[in-house]
Write a protein that holds these residues in place. Structure first.
Motif, PDB file in Angstrom:
ATOM      1  N   LEU A   1      16.507   5.747   4.609  1.00 38.63           N
ATOM      2  CA  LEU A   1      15.837   7.001   4.964  1.00 38.63           C
ATOM      3  C   LEU A   1      14.330   6.878   4.798  1.00 38.63           C
ATOM      4  CD1 LEU A   1      18.192   9.503   3.131  1.00 38.63           C
ATOM      5  CD2 LEU A   1      17.829   9.396   5.590  1.00 38.63           C
ATOM      6  N   GLY A   2      13.929   6.257   3.722  1.00 39.03           N
ATOM      7  CA  GLY A   2      12.508   6.137   3.443  1.00 39.03           C
ATOM      8  C   GLY A   2      12.274   5.026   2.448  1.00 39.03           C
ATOM      9  N   ALA A   3      11.063   4.580   2.343  1.00 41.22           N
ATOM     10  CA  ALA A   3      10.752   3.500   1.403  1.00 41.22           C
ATOM     11  C   ALA A   3       9.311   3.632   0.931  1.00 41.22           C
ATOM     12  CB  ALA A   3      10.982   2.141   2.049  1.00 41.22           C
ATOM     13  N   THR A   4       9.082   3.144  -0.253  1.00 40.46           N
ATOM     14  CA  THR A   4       7.758   3.217  -0.869  1.00 40.46           C
ATOM     15  C   THR A   4       7.262   1.812  -1.151  1.00 40.46           C
ATOM     16  OG1 THR A   4       8.378   5.278  -1.939  1.00 40.46           O
ATOM     17  CG2 THR A   4       6.451   4.132  -2.838  1.00 40.46           C
ATOM     18  N   SER A   5       6.052   1.531  -0.776  1.00 39.99           N
ATOM     19  CA  SER A   5       5.458   0.235  -1.118  1.00 39.99           C
ATOM     20  C   SER A   5       4.318   0.468  -2.105  1.00 39.99           C
ATOM     21  CB  SER A   5       4.963  -0.478   0.139  1.00 39.99           C
ATOM     22  OG  SER A   5       4.065   0.342   0.863  1.00 39.99           O
ATOM     23  N   LEU A   6       4.214  -0.437  -3.038  1.00 35.51           N
ATOM     24  CA  LEU A   6       3.245  -0.271  -4.122  1.00 35.51           C
ATOM     25  C   LEU A   6       2.313  -1.466  -4.199  1.00 35.51           C
ATOM     26  CD1 LEU A   6       5.792   0.805  -6.901  1.00 35.51           C
ATOM     27  CD2 LEU A   6       4.428   2.335  -5.485  1.00 35.51           C
ATOM     28  N   LEU A   7       1.070  -1.181  -4.397  1.00 39.48           N
ATOM     29  CA  LEU A   7       0.093  -2.242  -4.646  1.00 39.48           C
ATOM     30  C   LEU A   7      -0.341  -2.115  -6.103  1.00 39.48           C
ATOM     31  CD1 LEU A   7      -1.705  -4.504  -3.478  1.00 39.48           C
ATOM     32  CD2 LEU A   7      -3.435  -2.757  -3.020  1.00 39.48           C
ATOM     33  N   ILE A   8      -0.169  -3.210  -6.834  1.00 41.50           N
ATOM     34  CA  ILE A   8      -0.348  -3.156  -8.283  1.00 41.50           C
ATOM     35  C   ILE A   8      -1.499  -4.060  -8.712  1.00 41.50           C
ATOM     36  CG2 ILE A   8       0.806  -3.587 -10.500  1.00 41.50           C
ATOM     37  CD1 ILE A   8       3.481  -3.356  -8.812  1.00 41.50           C
ATOM     38  N   ASP A   9      -2.295  -3.588  -9.617  1.00 45.80           N
ATOM     39  CA  ASP A   9      -3.360  -4.400 -10.213  1.00 45.80           C
ATOM     40  C   ASP A   9      -2.710  -5.375 -11.204  1.00 45.80           C
ATOM     41  OD1 ASP A   9      -5.393  -5.467 -11.744  1.00 45.80           O
ATOM     42  OD2 ASP A   9      -6.584  -3.627 -11.736  1.00 45.80           O
ATOM     43  N   ALA A  10      -2.789  -6.644 -10.881  1.00 50.01           N
ATOM     44  CA  ALA A  10      -2.092  -7.637 -11.699  1.00 50.01           C
ATOM     45  C   ALA A  10      -2.671  -7.781 -13.093  1.00 50.01           C
ATOM     46  CB  ALA A  10      -2.122  -8.989 -10.997  1.00 50.01           C
ATOM     47  N   SER A  11      -3.870  -7.270 -13.320  1.00 50.59           N
ATOM     48  CA  SER A  11      -4.472  -7.442 -14.635  1.00 50.59           C
ATOM     49  C   SER A  11      -3.936  -6.449 -15.658  1.00 50.59           C
ATOM     50  CB  SER A  11      -5.995  -7.294 -14.535  1.00 50.59           C
ATOM     51  OG  SER A  11      -6.336  -5.962 -14.207  1.00 50.59           O
ATOM     52  N   ASN A  12      -3.451  -5.290 -15.177  1.00 47.39           N
ATOM     53  CA  ASN A  12      -2.995  -4.289 -16.151  1.00 47.39           C
ATOM     54  C   ASN A  12      -1.779  -3.478 -15.685  1.00 47.39           C
ATOM     55  OD1 ASN A  12      -4.041  -2.609 -14.209  1.00 47.39           O
ATOM     56  ND2 ASN A  12      -5.792  -1.937 -15.449  1.00 47.39           N
ATOM     57  N   GLY A  13      -1.270  -3.754 -14.519  1.00 46.81           N
ATOM     58  CA  GLY A  13      -0.084  -3.051 -14.037  1.00 46.81           C
ATOM     59  C   GLY A  13      -0.353  -1.695 -13.427  1.00 46.81           C
ATOM     60  N   SER A  14      -1.611  -1.299 -13.349  1.00 52.17           N
ATOM     61  CA  SER A  14      -1.885   0.025 -12.797  1.00 52.17           C
ATOM     62  C   SER A  14      -1.744   0.008 -11.274  1.00 52.17           C
ATOM     63  CB  SER A  14      -3.287   0.492 -13.199  1.00 52.17           C
ATOM     64  OG  SER A  14      -4.259  -0.333 -12.630  1.00 52.17           O
ATOM     65  N   LEU A  15      -1.365   1.151 -10.737  1.00 54.99           N
ATOM     66  CA  LEU A  15      -1.198   1.263  -9.290  1.00 54.99           C
ATOM     67  C   LEU A  15      -2.552   1.398  -8.615  1.00 54.99           C
ATOM     68  CD1 LEU A  15       1.911   3.592  -9.302  1.00 54.99           C
ATOM     69  CD2 LEU A  15       1.770   1.370  -8.159  1.00 54.99           C
ATOM     70  N   VAL A  16      -2.671   0.705  -7.491  1.00 54.06           N
ATOM     71  CA  VAL A  16      -3.915   0.719  -6.729  1.00 54.06           C
ATOM     72  C   VAL A  16      -3.735   1.497  -5.436  1.00 54.06           C
ATOM     73  CG1 VAL A  16      -5.612  -0.727  -5.547  1.00 54.06           C
ATOM     74  CG2 VAL A  16      -4.577  -1.502  -7.699  1.00 54.06           C
ATOM     75  N   GLU A  17      -2.600   1.285  -4.803  1.00 57.51           N
ATOM     76  CA  GLU A  17      -2.312   1.966  -3.543  1.00 57.51           C
ATOM     77  C   GLU A  17      -0.808   2.083  -3.385  1.00 57.51           C
ATOM     78  OE1 GLU A  17      -4.094   0.181  -0.073  1.00 57.51           O
ATOM     79  OE2 GLU A  17      -2.694   1.179   1.286  1.00 57.51           O
ATOM     80  N   ALA A  18      -0.373   3.157  -2.723  1.00 59.41           N
ATOM     81  CA  ALA A  18       1.048   3.322  -2.434  1.00 59.41           C
ATOM     82  C   ALA A  18       1.208   4.032  -1.102  1.00 59.41           C
ATOM     83  CB  ALA A  18       1.729   4.110  -3.548  1.00 59.41           C
ATOM     84  N   ASP A  19       2.191   3.607  -0.353  1.00 62.17           N
ATOM     85  CA  ASP A  19       2.502   4.242   0.925  1.00 62.17           C
ATOM     86  C   ASP A  19       3.990   4.545   0.977  1.00 62.17           C
ATOM     87  OD1 ASP A  19      -0.143   3.983   2.079  1.00 62.17           O
ATOM     88  OD2 ASP A  19       0.289   1.833   2.245  1.00 62.17           O
ATOM     89  N   ILE A  20       4.313   5.612   1.686  1.00 61.18           N
ATOM     90  CA  ILE A  20       5.721   5.980   1.851  1.00 61.18           C
ATOM     91  C   ILE A  20       5.986   6.222   3.335  1.00 61.18           C
ATOM     92  CG2 ILE A  20       7.520   7.664   1.328  1.00 61.18           C
ATOM     93  CD1 ILE A  20       5.972   8.393  -1.206  1.00 61.18           C
ATOM     94  N   PHE A  21       7.012   5.572   3.855  1.00 66.14           N
ATOM     95  CA  PHE A  21       7.406   5.920   5.233  1.00 66.14           C
ATOM     96  C   PHE A  21       8.791   6.558   5.233  1.00 66.14           C
ATOM     97  CE2 PHE A  21       9.399   1.634   5.204  1.00 66.14           C
ATOM     98  CZ  PHE A  21      10.635   1.940   5.757  1.00 66.14           C
ATOM     99  N   PHE A  22       8.982   7.418   6.235  1.00 59.76           N
ATOM    100  CA  PHE A  22      10.259   8.091   6.445  1.00 59.76           C
ATOM    101  C   PHE A  22      10.740   7.663   7.828  1.00 59.76           C
ATOM    102  CE2 PHE A  22       7.574  10.462   3.623  1.00 59.76           C
ATOM    103  CZ  PHE A  22       8.400  10.681   2.524  1.00 59.76           C
ATOM    104  N   ASN A  23      11.972   7.217   7.866  1.00 61.19           N
ATOM    105  CA  ASN A  23      12.483   6.515   9.041  1.00 61.19           C
ATOM    106  C   ASN A  23      12.847   7.495  10.161  1.00 61.19           C
ATOM    107  OD1 ASN A  23      13.621   4.679  10.755  1.00 61.19           O
ATOM    108  ND2 ASN A  23      14.905   3.695   9.200  1.00 61.19           N
TER     109      ASN A  23
END
Lengths: 222, 331
Positions: B114-136
């Protein structure tokens, strides 16, 4: 038996009326037993799956919990306002357990599990009234009692406390083994049966629970 | 129909993995020798909504549904999580563009997603940098207030995907049955973050459940949660050995709250946090109500029967119960 006979003799010699003297203090200690009681039913439910905002819930399992009957110790101090009316305070300690029956689980057979044991303290204050015109032989005097108190229940690991209140009413009997005379102290046995209403403590539905309690103690009058 | 999670792989990034020893399931990221929570460290979290209309759902409808879903998550007591709507955009809800974008996307190849979320993570501390969600767009969607039979409720799926967007993995509190046509049908669900959606037209997933709230509080209100809640700890064993991946549910008989956790190491150890203080009934079951890979990867043991802990576990305020062992037997 030897003690009881000796005491009976002393009581007969003094000829005391089997009653607490006004403005005297009585101290008693003994055993108490309280019946078990339910503390609540609960269904572990999931949201059902149907069109719209609500659907009949899906029951994962049902739980019926109760506090087991238990025995403990009880100590009381009373002050006789008159020969028939005594105000008394007490402290009791018991260690009841909690039992939970689990059922209605599609994947697990019905089961019984135990909670950690409770350490239960009750501090109460009440009145004891000897019925003036009611005597059962030369040594026994029936009485009625009523009162209320503070309930404190600790789980076995002593990491969590539940508090509440208790109220009770009942009747009992004092039986003098020996009357008082000078430095000699009157003493005897007392037993009572009470209905106890408990609010709070370990309780899953917020209800007032009723249970029976029996107490048997020895008392000394000062 | 299943929902999927995708972790966006770019340089210095890696797939999200479960964080150890907590209730529900949080995304974790290995930084050096430790695994840290994947979460937003700056608030508000700004997002855009793709300006595409589809049959039955305009971009404005979508934007309103996302706003309601965002309000649902940031409304959890004590959390610092905040969202900020940045308006509509022509940008697609995929790819690296420095924007967090939600919107419809044609993915006919994903016939159960139905939908999916992609995450971009800062490898130095695990914090999220960007996220996108699509709905099919392969599915038919609805924004009807009471739901619409046969159409997937947009807001319900947005709430679920926003859970991933803020760092939560899937919850396993739910019961399903297999379908003759493949896949599984939900009989009951105890978390919005359960990986299988309710039947099309259902709107119950617009409302967070206890397990969802415990998860977001753990990520975004840890101090508040620790002051008022407790945890239970223990170990799931089979023939004396730990059971990796066992799912443990803690049920509070007084409040009715149900919060789940997982045995996340080979020793079978589990910790369930965010619990109301008091005695809990613990029930353990294998991860067999959905695709195991939607929860954990590699070596999950599902060959055992559901069972209860031999006694209740008492969660104290601000602390943890004594360890309890739950023994299970093979199927």
């Amino acid at each position: 038996m030897l003690c009881a006979l000796a005491s009976a003799s002393a009581f007969a010699q003094t000829g005391d009326t089997p009653s607490v003297q006004a403005h005297h203090v009585t101290v008693s200690g003994g055993l108490v037993w309280t019946s078990g009681y339910a503390i609540g039913d609960a269904n572990a439910t999931l949201r059902g799956n149907a069109v719209g905002p609500t659907a009949p819930p899906f029951t994962l399992f049902r739980a019926q919990s109760s506090v087991d009957g238990s025995a403990g110790v009880d100590a009381r101090v009373g002050f006789a306002i008159t020969r028939t009316l005594t105000v008394e305070g007490g402290l009791s300690y018991q260690q009841p357990g909690i039992t939970t029956e689990l059922s209605g689980d599609a994947e697990v057979a019905a089961a019984t599990i135990d909670a950690e044991q409770l350490s239960q303290y009750i501090v109460d204050i009440g009145v004891l009234w000897e019925v003036p015109r009611l005597k059962l032989g030369a040594r026994a005097r029936p009485f009625v009692i009523g009162g209320g108190g503070y309930l404190r229940q600790l789980y076995d690991e002593r990491t969590l406390v539940e508090t509440g209140s208790v109220y009770y009413a009942g009747a009992g009997l004092r039986y003098w083994l020996r009357g008082g005379d000078g430095l000699r102290r009157a003493f005897g046995l007392r037993g009572d049966a009470r209905a106890v209403w408990r609010r709070g403590g370990v309780e899953f539905e917020g209800d007032v629970r009723t249970m029976a309690a029996l107490r048997l103690a020895a008392f000394v009058e000062f | 129909m299943t929902r999927a999670i995708a972790a966006l792989l770019v340089a210095a990034l890696s797939l999200a993995r479960p964080a150890p020893a907590d209730a529900y399931l949080k995304f974790g990221f290995r930084v050096g020798a430790t695994t840290v929570d994947v979460k937003w460290t700056g608030v508000p979290v700004r997002y855009f909504v793709n300006d595409r209309d589809i049959p039955g759902v305009t971009a404005a409808d979508m934007r309103a549904a996302v706003a309601r879903a965002a309000a649902t998550w940031q409304g959890v007591a004590g959390t610092t999580l905040r969202f900020e709507d940045q308006g509509l955009t022509a940008a697609a809800p995929v790819g690296l563009d420095g924007r967090n974008t939600l919107g419809f996307l044609d993915r006919p190849d994903l016939d159960r997603v139905l939908g999916a979320t992609s995450l971009l993570i800062d490898a130095s501390n695990g914090s999220l940098v960007e996220a996108d969600i699509f709905f099919n767009t392969r599915f038919t969607w609805s924004v009807a207030p009471q739901g619409e039979s046969g159409r997937v409720d947009v807001e319900s799926v947005v709430v679920h995907e926003l859970g991933h967007f803020v760092g939560l993995g899937h919850s396993a509190i739910g019961e399903t049955e297999p379908l003759a046509t493949g896949g599984r049908r939900v009989l009951g669900s105890g978390a919005v973050m359960f990986p299988i959606a309710l039947t099309p037209g259902a709107t119950a997933d617009r409302v967070l459940q206890d397990d969802d709230e415990a998860g977001v509080q753990d990520l975004y209100a840890p101090d508040a949660a620790n002051r008022t809640s407790g945890s239970v700890t223990g170990r799931v064993t089979k023939n004396g050995r730990g059971v990796y991946g066992a799912h443990v549910v803690a049920f509070h008989a007084e409040t009715g709250r149900m919060v789940g956790g997982f045995a996340l190491n080979a020793n079978g150890d589990f910790v369930i946090a965010g619990l109301d203080p008091g005695p809990h009934i613990l029930r353990v079951e294998p991860l067999d109500d959905a695709d195991v890979e939607s929860f954990l990867s590699g070596g999950v043991d599902v060959d055992f029967r559901a069972a209860y802990a031999p006694r209740m576990a008492v969660a104290p305020v601000g602390g943890s119960s004594g360890a309890i062992e739950i023994q299970v037997v093979p199927k």
